[in-house]
Every structure is written in structure tokens, then in C-alpha cells.
Design an enzyme around this catalytic site. Structure first.
Site, short mmCIF file in Angstrom:
data_model
loop_
_atom_site.label_atom_id
_atom_site.label_comp_id
_atom_site.label_asym_id
_atom_site.label_seq_id
_atom_site.Cartn_x
_atom_site.Cartn_y
_atom_site.Cartn_z
CG ASP A 20 -1.98 1.05 1.19
OD1 ASP A 20 -2.37 1.46 0.07
OD2 ASP A 20 -2.42 1.48 2.26
NE ARG A 33 -4.49 6.83 -6.93
CZ ARG A 33 -4.31 6.59 -5.64
NH1 ARG A 33 -4.04 7.57 -4.80
NH2 ARG A 33 -4.44 5.36 -5.17
CG HIS A 37 -0.66 1.93 -9.18
ND1 HIS A 37 -0.84 1.58 -7.86
CD2 HIS A 37 -1.73 2.70 -9.51
CE1 HIS A 37 -1.98 2.10 -7.42
NE2 HIS A 37 -2.53 2.79 -8.40
CB THR A 66 -13.23 -7.73 -3.81
OG1 THR A 66 -13.10 -7.52 -2.38
CG2 THR A 66 -12.88 -9.17 -4.11
CG ASN A 68 -7.95 -1.99 -4.71
OD1 ASN A 68 -7.06 -2.80 -4.49
ND2 ASN A 68 -8.20 -0.99 -3.89
C1 IPE Z 1 -5.38 -2.56 0.28
O1 IPE Z 1 -5.08 -1.23 0.04
C2 IPE Z 1 -5.41 -3.33 -1.00
C3 IPE Z 1 -4.10 -3.48 -1.66
C4 IPE Z 1 -2.96 -3.04 -1.22
C5 IPE Z 1 -4.14 -4.20 -2.90
P1 IPE Z 1 -6.21 -0.13 -0.16
O2 IPE Z 1 -5.49 1.15 -0.40
O3 IPE Z 1 -7.18 -0.56 -1.16
O4 IPE Z 1 -6.91 -0.13 1.27
P2 IPE Z 1 -7.69 1.03 2.04
O5 IPE Z 1 -8.69 1.60 1.08
O6 IPE Z 1 -6.67 2.03 2.47
O7 IPE Z 1 -8.31 0.35 3.23
C1 IPE Z 2 -1.69 0.17 -3.25
O1 IPE Z 2 -1.44 1.55 -3.30
C2 IPE Z 2 -2.00 -0.42 -4.60
C3 IPE Z 2 -3.39 -0.84 -4.77
C4 IPE Z 2 -4.32 -0.78 -3.86
C5 IPE Z 2 -3.77 -1.39 -6.05
P1 IPE Z 2 -2.62 2.60 -3.29
O2 IPE Z 2 -3.03 2.88 -4.69
O3 IPE Z 2 -3.70 2.18 -2.38
O4 IPE Z 2 -1.87 3.86 -2.71
P2 IPE Z 2 -2.47 4.93 -1.68
O5 IPE Z 2 -2.92 4.16 -0.49
O6 IPE Z 2 -3.57 5.62 -2.38
O7 IPE Z 2 -1.30 5.81 -1.38
MG MG Z 3 -4.08 2.50 -0.41
#
Ligand code: IPE
Ligand code: IPE
Ligand code: MG
Length: 240
Positions: A20, A33, A37, A66, A68
Site C-alpha cells: 500500500d 497515481r 503503481h 475486490t 479496488n
Molecule cells: C489494500 O489497500 C489493497 C491493496 C494493497 C491491494 P487499499 O489502499 O485498497 O486499502 P484502504 O482503502 O486504504 O483500506
Molecule cells: C496500493 O497503493 C496499490 C493498490 C491498492 C492497487 P494505493 O493505490 O492504495 O496507494 P495509496 O494508499 O492511495 O497511497
Molecule cells: Mg491504499
């Protein structure tokens, strides 16, 4: 026993990582963003190889939940393209590694060409004897438990299983991770301190380590640090 050996003796068998913080990493750099990634996907390659090298037996990484799918279409599209790139690369180069790749989650929701790659990678690495890498893609702990319950009920309805015989061990065989040990250690970088639907059933007695570091910045040194923290924990499993 040297410090190194002492740590090795309590090396977790199964490590879970919630990758994350990619979006925030990009934002800090005034980048879109998807650039975060991309950096995160690169770091995933580094950390996976490192875990395999130091003798972790099972590594489960949370790549796409699920939930995302609720992100903007552009971002989901960018993530799907990165998955495709990674899987193509895995087929080309990654097969030299002694790593068995498995997918946990409902991959049937992905575009057909991605599903083909997923099956190719699983098949190409099926005979590997080293670390098992579980890629959690379109994974959700609740969805996994519901799927297990549905499959179990089908077996009961068909007379293949007696409800009386349903134990925790039996139920866990219906999960994506059936046959694998539960995670010992779950690491979450990014500063968030929550599971976000990751390995709900399996994490019952996992140790959690949170870091205020965004995933693309998370290094092998940070992983070592997490392993040290884990080694210092006293696990009781409800006992004394
Ligand atoms: C958890 O991260 C899922 C992954 C890292 C794939 P999210 O960014 O989706 O989780 P929340 O929304 O902060 O709980
Ligand atoms: C984790 O990074 C990757 C996925 C959930 C796919 P994030 O995209 O959630 O990154 P933040 O949490 O917004 O910084
Ligand atoms: Mg995140």
C-alpha cells in the site's frame, strides 16, 4: 548462536504483505497515481526475490482487492496493464527463479487475455520447488469465505460431505490458500493500520507489523527490520 542464526530460527514460514501507498508516493512527487503503481510493481519484484533468497516458504502479496474496482477507470486500466506486463515478463525471465506462482482471488473478473496469462504463469511455475508466491488479485477475505461456504454447501448438498464432519481444518481447505500454512507475519507499509479485507480467516494468529513507509520506498532492509520485530514477538496462540 550468532544474531543472524538466532533470527533465522524464528523466520516466519508465511509472510503476507499489503502493498500500500503507491498513490501517495506518486502524489509526493507530483506524478500521476499510475507512476506510483509502476514503482510499486518494480519494488514487488525486488522484495519477492529477496524473500525467496532468504528462505521464506510462502509469500502472499495483496495486489488488487475486490474493492479496488471502485477506483477511477483510468487507474484500474493502468493497474491491469501493469499486471499484464508483469505476467509477460514473468513468463520470459522469472522462470529461472525457483518460485511457484499462484493466484488467489476471483481472476474470472479480469480481461480474457490477462486470465490466459495467469493460467500460463501458474502452469509454467507449477513444478517449482522453492517459495510459493500467492498473488492476491481481485481478492477479498469476505468473498473468499463466502466462496468457500458456497463450495462446501455444494459438497454437502451432493452428499459428498457430512455437515457433522465440517471442522476448521475442513473449512480452510475450501479457501484459496487450502493446504498452505496460515501467515505468521503480515506487513503493511504506508502508515495505515488495518487489514483492508486481506486474509481474514488465515490471519487469526498472525503478527502484524506496520510501517510508516510507502510501498515503493520499502526496502529489503525494511523487510529485515520487520523480520527482527517478528522474531522479538512472543506468540501465545491463546495459551500462557
Ligand atoms: C489494500 O489497500 C489493497 C491493496 C494493497 C491491494 P487499499 O489502499 O485498497 O486499502 P484502504 O482503502 O486504504 O483500506
Ligand atoms: C496500493 O497503493 C496499490 C493498490 C491498492 C492497487 P494505493 O493505490 O492504495 O496507494 P495509496 O494508499 O492511495 O497511497
Ligand atoms: Mg491504499
Amino acid at each position: 548462536m550468532g544474531e543472524q542464526e538466532k533470527n533465522r530460527s524464528v523466520l516466519p514460514v508465511h509472510v503476507g504483505i499489503i502493498m500500500d501507498g503507491n498513490g501517495r508516493w506518486a502524489k509526493k512527487r507530483f506524478l500521476p497515481r499510475p507512476a506510483g503503481h509502476r514503482a510499486g510493481a518494480q519494488n514487488f519484484r525486488t522484495i519477492t526475490r529477496y524473500c525467496s533468497k532468504i528462505g521464506i516458504k510462502y509469500l502472499t502479496v495483496y495486489a488488487f482487492s475486490t474493492e479496488n474496482w471502485t477506483r477511477p477507470k483510468d487507474e484500474v486500466g493502468a493497474l491491469l496493464r501493469l499486471f499484464k506486463e508483469y505476467l509477460e515478463e514473468a513468463l520470459r525471465d522469472f522462470m529461472d527463479e525457483n518460485i511457484r506462482v499462484r493466484f488467489i482471488g476471483d481472476v474470472s473478473a479480469f480481461p480474457p487475455e490477462l486470465q490466459v496469462l495467469i493460467h500460463e504463469v501458474e502452469e509454467a511455475s507449477a513444478q517449482k520447488t522453492g517459495m510459493v508466491l500467492n498473488l492476491a488479485m481481485n481478492y477479498g477475505g469476505r468473498a473468499e469465505i463466502v466462496r468457500a461456504a458456497r463450495r462446501l454447501s455444494e459438497d454437502v448438498a451432493a452428499g459428498r460431505r457430512d455437515p457433522e464432519d465440517v471442522t476448521e481444518e475442513v473449512f480452510s481447505q475450501y479457501l484459496y490458500t487450502g493446504g498452505q500454512p496460515d501467515p505468521d507475519l503480515i506487513i503493511r507499509p504506508s502508515g495505515e493500520e488495518r487489514l483492508s479485507n486481506f486474509l481474514l480467516w488465515q490471519s487469526a494468529y498472525a503478527e502484524f507489523v506496520y510501517f510508516d513507509i510507502l510501498w515503493p520506498d520499502f526496502t529489503t532492509k525494511d523487510l529485515d527490520h520487520a523480520l527482527e520485530i517478528y522474531a522479538s514477538r512472543q506468540r501465545r496462540f491463546g495459551g500462557v
